[in-house]
Design an enzyme around this catalytic site. Sequence first.
Site, PDB file in Angstrom:
ATOM      1  N   TYR A 163      86.055  34.605   7.406  1.00 12.90           N
ATOM      2  CA  TYR A 163      84.854  34.928   8.185  1.00 12.90           C
ATOM      3  C   TYR A 163      83.653  35.180   7.263  1.00 12.90           C
ATOM      4  O   TYR A 163      82.552  34.660   7.490  1.00 12.90           O
ATOM      5  CB  TYR A 163      85.148  36.161   9.036  1.00 12.90           C
ATOM      6  CG  TYR A 163      84.006  36.717   9.822  1.00 12.90           C
ATOM      7  CD1 TYR A 163      83.562  36.090  10.990  1.00 12.90           C
ATOM      8  CD2 TYR A 163      83.378  37.899   9.434  1.00 12.90           C
ATOM      9  CE1 TYR A 163      82.526  36.629  11.736  1.00 12.90           C
ATOM     10  CE2 TYR A 163      82.342  38.447  10.177  1.00 12.90           C
ATOM     11  CZ  TYR A 163      81.914  37.803  11.325  1.00 12.90           C
ATOM     12  OH  TYR A 163      80.891  38.342  12.064  1.00 12.90           O
ATOM     13  N   LYS A 167      80.212  33.007   7.158  1.00 12.44           N
ATOM     14  CA  LYS A 167      78.940  33.648   7.472  1.00 12.44           C
ATOM     15  C   LYS A 167      77.965  33.585   6.292  1.00 12.44           C
ATOM     16  O   LYS A 167      76.741  33.481   6.488  1.00 12.44           O
ATOM     17  CB  LYS A 167      79.170  35.103   7.893  1.00 12.44           C
ATOM     18  CG  LYS A 167      79.822  35.244   9.258  1.00 12.44           C
ATOM     19  CD  LYS A 167      79.016  34.587  10.359  1.00 12.44           C
ATOM     20  CE  LYS A 167      79.480  34.968  11.743  1.00 12.44           C
ATOM     21  NZ  LYS A 167      78.730  34.246  12.804  1.00 12.44           N
TER      22      LYS A 167
END
Length: 297
Positions: A163, A167
């Site tokens: 993640y 991001k």
Amino acid sequence: MSDLLSTDRVVIVTGAGQGIGRAHALAFAADGAAVVVNDFNADAAQAVVDEIVAGGGNAVADGADVADWTAGAELVATAIREFGGLDTVVNNAGFLRDRMLVSLSEDEWDAVVRVHLKGHFVVLRHAADYWRAQSKAGAQRAARVVNTSSGAGLFGSVGQGNYAAAKAAIAELTIQAAAELGGYGIAVNAIAPAARTQMTMGAGEAMAAQMAPPADGSFDAMDPANISPLVVWLGSAAADVTGRVFEVEGGTITLLDAWQRAASRDKGARWEPAEVGAVVDTLVAESPAPVPVYGAR
């Protein structure tokens, strides 16, 4: 919300079936926009559309997989077909597969990077193609893209390597797109939001307690709706910034200033390996300390 920055604008919000995306869709609709509510859960998307329509707004549901090339093109086509054009894309769709790096599987890596990073690129790419054609035809729009990064991507987060990497890439994609697309009237910015969502509430008891609404009825800093005013402004023709990332939590908006050059030394010749250690120590001492990684001990 009643500033009416969004009157007559057509907006796509991805991952808008719940949480922050839902709050964005409702805020844009309340501000006068026609909204394409995208969510892989088509029933959730339709429920948000029903809520918007019941409040007098204008919206349609879309169940496209944003990381699928053909489906992403059709998502953009839906906005144009249903509402006559497209002005703003809010890339918000994503999910978690949290695990420490030593336990992270290939599938868990691929799935998260696919939906977050590729999903942002696919919708951005097809929208930009439309806006470029409009610009070349002499009908340039005040096009806006709002991407969704995260504090995890900017500072790191233990147990969220997939993640965080996705991001971080989204933040850089934002800078890249702003530089390449500005000539077509397209402004591209990103947010790093902190709010109560299904993802954050599922991240453990400590996080859930931190995110819970205050029992005394005071300002709910973790309400997802707190994120949306900034997004509505960034998605409007009034937004005069591009290539920037904003952290937003509760009533606080922070402009992030990452990857600036700090201390430097130039020898004027090639360094010897034995010299480098002392130079690095000096550079570290003269430069700002990095923000601590979330969850680091």
